[in-house]
Write a protein that holds these residues in place. Structure first.
Motif, PDB file in Angstrom:
ATOM      1  N   ARG A  40       0.707  -1.522   0.012  1.00 31.03           N
ATOM      2  CA  ARG A  40      -0.417   0.038   0.399  1.00 31.03           C
ATOM      3  C   ARG A  40       0.623   1.493  -0.134  1.00 31.03           C
ATOM      4  O   ARG A  40       0.726   1.952  -0.569  1.00 31.03           O
ATOM      5  CB  ARG A  40      -0.724   0.117   1.139  1.00 31.03           C
ATOM      6  N   THR A  43       2.332   1.401  -3.483  1.00 32.05           N
ATOM      7  CA  THR A  43       1.273   2.207  -4.979  1.00 32.05           C
ATOM      8  C   THR A  43       0.935   3.163  -4.142  1.00 32.05           C
ATOM      9  O   THR A  43       1.136   4.010  -5.612  1.00 32.05           O
ATOM     10  CB  THR A  43       0.456   0.979  -4.506  1.00 32.05           C
ATOM     11  N   PHE A  44       1.479   3.971  -3.316  1.00 32.52           N
ATOM     12  CA  PHE A  44       0.597   5.388  -3.202  1.00 32.52           C
ATOM     13  C   PHE A  44       2.028   6.275  -4.335  1.00 32.52           C
ATOM     14  O   PHE A  44       1.507   7.060  -3.912  1.00 32.52           O
ATOM     15  CB  PHE A  44       0.323   5.568  -1.618  1.00 32.52           C
ATOM     16  N   SER A  48       3.324  10.092  -7.291  1.00 35.31           N
ATOM     17  CA  SER A  48       4.003  10.736  -6.534  1.00 35.31           C
ATOM     18  C   SER A  48       4.487  11.759  -7.669  1.00 35.31           C
ATOM     19  O   SER A  48       5.235  11.926  -8.982  1.00 35.31           O
ATOM     20  CB  SER A  48       5.367  10.235  -5.734  1.00 35.31           C
TER      21      SER A  48
END
Length: 720
Positions: A40, A43-44, A48
């Motif tokens: 998680r 993946t975030f 960016s």
């Protein structure tokens, strides 16, 4: 450390090179703790605005064996950001094959470019476990594509599917007279890698009996299929060393020096090969050198015969890339052709004791694969390249976290830095250039601790042929004293006669090299033109193909044209000569010191505007000629240019500081009343930086590697 802490370290590092190194730590943390939270967090980060962090997260995800990580990487193949598609295709090479990604990887191959190359590498690695699925996907893609370039790439990839399921399609394409010739070439070249099938030999034999390019490729494929390699000659007393640079047209006369990518490395390899076999020790340590460079298919056929029939001396082998010549930054898609050509030449040699690689480029990528296949030990010259370029661009503000991915899509910084690490880690021995803070730079820029196993590393300065330089000095000094101009000096006189009369009494500010942004030729023009230097000197730039410039050369020329219009160059004192033979260049550089009666005053200077210079062959030649020099304040030049004495060191990426150094160097040169400083410059070169000294040092390295290999193989057999 934890995945979030590790990612924060990547984001907060002061230097981009530090962030890139910390990305390896991030990948390690991901492999160590690959839970749902780790997936998680990474993946975030993929979305960016910090493009470097997004790339780092992509490669970290590849270390997590989890379905959600696979899904995230698969989705990236459809990203709107090209650099993310590229890195996802690369990262997937570490994963097990996924059928839902094969189609999109094939699409990247069809599109071509660097992304197509990394996608092709991934598909090649998947070739055995999913051969049937991959072959069907490639053949299906061919049904809907007409573009010859895309079809070539797809057929080439089909040829990498080693199982026989791909053979019928390759034969059909190779013999289809309605197919574009280049596409048939891809199929014919691939058939040359499929031994043990008499039907293939028959097809290739029939094609080879015709005329033209396709017939020549068929003949090469028959060579590849042949088991008849020359038998190694056990009576040899010295080693056989192979070296390569595929982005140049290398020949004994260095006729293409300075054009395209034919820069200092091209000059070095020719001179070094000659010096290695000129060793008069008995027995000789190196008896044969094979220098590989690009060439035509016809050249390659001739090279197979030439190399197969000789057993000593300096030979030149040609590697056909089945493409028009391209710049090194654009040559990555030629990986497969390069690998086949290198393998062919090394097999033709009948035994190579060692392969010396020097560049983080497609040639080294391909050659390392061949060396591993043929069990040939590798010596690798490690340099902080592209690390030093990244750092210079970072300092100048031209490379940031927000544009890193977009720049990387052109320069391939991330791939090249990892290639350097991989080549160094797998090499039998590494060679290093002298640097003021070598151990620190290698650790902080490259991530290699050379103090951990010092026996595996040897510092070897590059060198030049002082005989060539001394002859140039003698001729130039003689002409300045009233003797007639030799042929090379007359060429320079003819060129300078285009200057207006009022500029013919000024000294020359000279620079030699490729017209490439890393070499900073346009930066030199900027520093010179927008200062009093333009009124005090004429600027002579030697290098580049001015008639048919490459993309990189065109970029530099356009930057120069924005400063001084082409029609105004001579009036302003800017002289672009294009590339010249190495011995001609030596005479022109020496003429900058002594002047040309009626056309150029003495006391000129030499300027190197490179963003980075690992050592600097042209700089050494200028110093050997007795010229005052301006050089980058990092890398090799800082170890032999004594700032304020034999030259001036400066951050060349800063135009103002470069201009200031040029002014100081000119003032110092013009003020000289004796040859004392010039003598010091030449002595510096003579004492430590000749091609003969370099050859002796490398001969010791090669013999040491050979001794270790012999010992380890003997131990292995004894253990069995």
């Amino acid at each position: 450390m934890g995945i979030q802490t590790s990612l924060d370290a990547v984001v907060r590092a002061d230097r981009l090179v530090d962030s890139m190194r910390l990305a390896d730590d991030l990948a390690f943390e991901a492999s160590r703790d690959g839970g749902a939270r780790t997936v998680r967090v990474l993946t975030f980060a993929l979305n960016s605005e910090d493009q470097l962090a997004a790339i780092a997260a992509t490669h970290a995800l590849a270390q997590i064996f989890d379905e959600q990580a696979d899904i995230a990487l698969s989705r990236l193949l459809s990203s709107s950001r090209g650099f993310m598609r590229e890195h996802a295709a690369w990262a997937l090479s570490l994963r097990l094959p996924r059928f839902d990604t094969v189609g999109r990887l094939i699409g990247l191959v069809s599109d071509g470019g660097f992304a197509g190359m990394v996608a092709q590498r991934t598909l090649e690695q998947w070739g055995s476990p999913v051969a049937e699925h991959l072959a069907i996907g490639l053949e299906s893609a061919l049904l809907g594509i007409d573009d010859p370039g895309a079809r070539y790439r797809l057929v080439e990839t089909l040829g990498l599917v080693r199982k026989s399921v791909a053979t019928p399609a390759l034969v059909r394409i190779a013999t289809d007279i309605g197919e574009e010739e280049s596409v048939r070439v891809a199929a014919v070249s691939a058939l040359g890698q499929r031994r043990g099938d008499r039907a293939i030999v028959t097809v290739l034999d029939d094609l080879s009996r015709t005329d033209g390019y396709l017939a020549d490729v068929a003949r090469l494929s028959l060579v590849d299929l042949s088991d008849e390699s020359p038998v190694a000659d056990d009576t040899h007393r010295g080693l056989t060393i192979a070296q390569l640079f595929l982005h140049a047209d290398l020949d004994a006369g260095l006729t293409q020096a300075g054009s395209g990518d034919n820069g200092g490395i091209a000059t070095l390899l020719v001179r070094l090969g000659d010096a290695l076999i000129a060793d008069e020790s008995d027995p000789p340590r190196v008896e044969r050198v094979i220098t590989l460079s690009r060439g035509s298919v016809a050249d390659a056929l001739q090279s197979v015969q030439d190399i197969g029939s000789t057993r000593w001396g300096h030979d030149y082998g040609r590697v056909p890339l089945l493409s028009e010549p391209v710049q090194s930054a654009s040559a990555w898609p030629l990986r497969v052709a390069a690998r086949r050509g290198i393998r062919r030449m090394l097999r033709a040699a009948g035994g190579v004791d060692l392969l010396h690689l020097r560049m983080a480029d497609v040639g080294s990528l391909a050659a390392a694969d061949v060396a591993r296949e043929l069990d040939i030990p590798v010596v690798f010259t490690v340099a902080p390249d592209p690390h030093a370029v990244i750092h210079s661009l970072d300092l100048s503000g031209r490379l940031t976290r927000q544009n890193f991915g977009e720049v990387d899509e052109v320069e391939h910084f991330w791939f090249r830095t990892h290639l350097v690490q991989q080549l160094a880690a797998n090499a039998a021995h590494t060679v290093l250039f002298p640097r003021p803070s070598l151990a620190l730079d290698m650790r902080e820029l490259v991530g290699i601790d050379i103090t951990a196993h010092p026996e595996r590393h040897t510092i070897v300065p590059e060198g030049i042929d002082l005989e060539v330089v001394d002859r140039a000095v003698q001729e130039s000094a003689g002409h300045a004293a009233g003797q007639p101009a030799t042929g090379s000096l007359q060429e320079l006189r003819d060129l300078l006669e285009s200057l207006p009369p009022e500029r013919r009494g000024l000294p020359l500010l000279v620079s030699v090299g490729r017209f490439h942004r890393v070499k900073g030729m346009a930066t030199i023009v900027d520093a010179w033109a927008n200062s009093p230097l333009a009124d005090r000197t004429n600027l002579l730039l030697i290098g580049g193909n001015l008639i048919d410039p490459s993309a990189d050369e065109r970029e530099q020329l356009e930057l120069m044209d924005a400063i001084i219009a082409p029609a105004d160059r001579f009036a302003a004192g800017l002289v672009l000569s294009g590339h010249r033979r190495n011995d001609t260049v030596a005479r022109w550089v020496a003429a900058a010191r002594f002047g040309l009666p009626g056309l150029a005053a003495p006391h000129g200077i030499y300027v190197c505007g490179s963003l980075k210079e690992e050592f600097g062959i042209a700089l050494l030649e200028a110093m050997g000629s007795g010229l005052m020099v301006v050089a980058p304040d990092g890398g090799g030049p800082a170890t032999y240019v004594e700032s304020g004495v034999t030259g001036f060191l400066t951050p060349t990426w800063d135009v103002e500081l470069l201009r200031s150094a040029m002014v100081k160097a000119l003032d110092a040169s013009v003020a000289e009343a004796t040859p004392d400083r010039a003598t010091v410059s030449r002595s510096t070169v003579e004492e430590s930086f000749t091609i003969q000294a370099m050859a002796r040092a490398l001969s010791n390295v090669y013999q040491g590697v050979q001794d270790e290999e012999s010992e380890s193989r003997g131990w292995s057999f004894a253990a069995l």
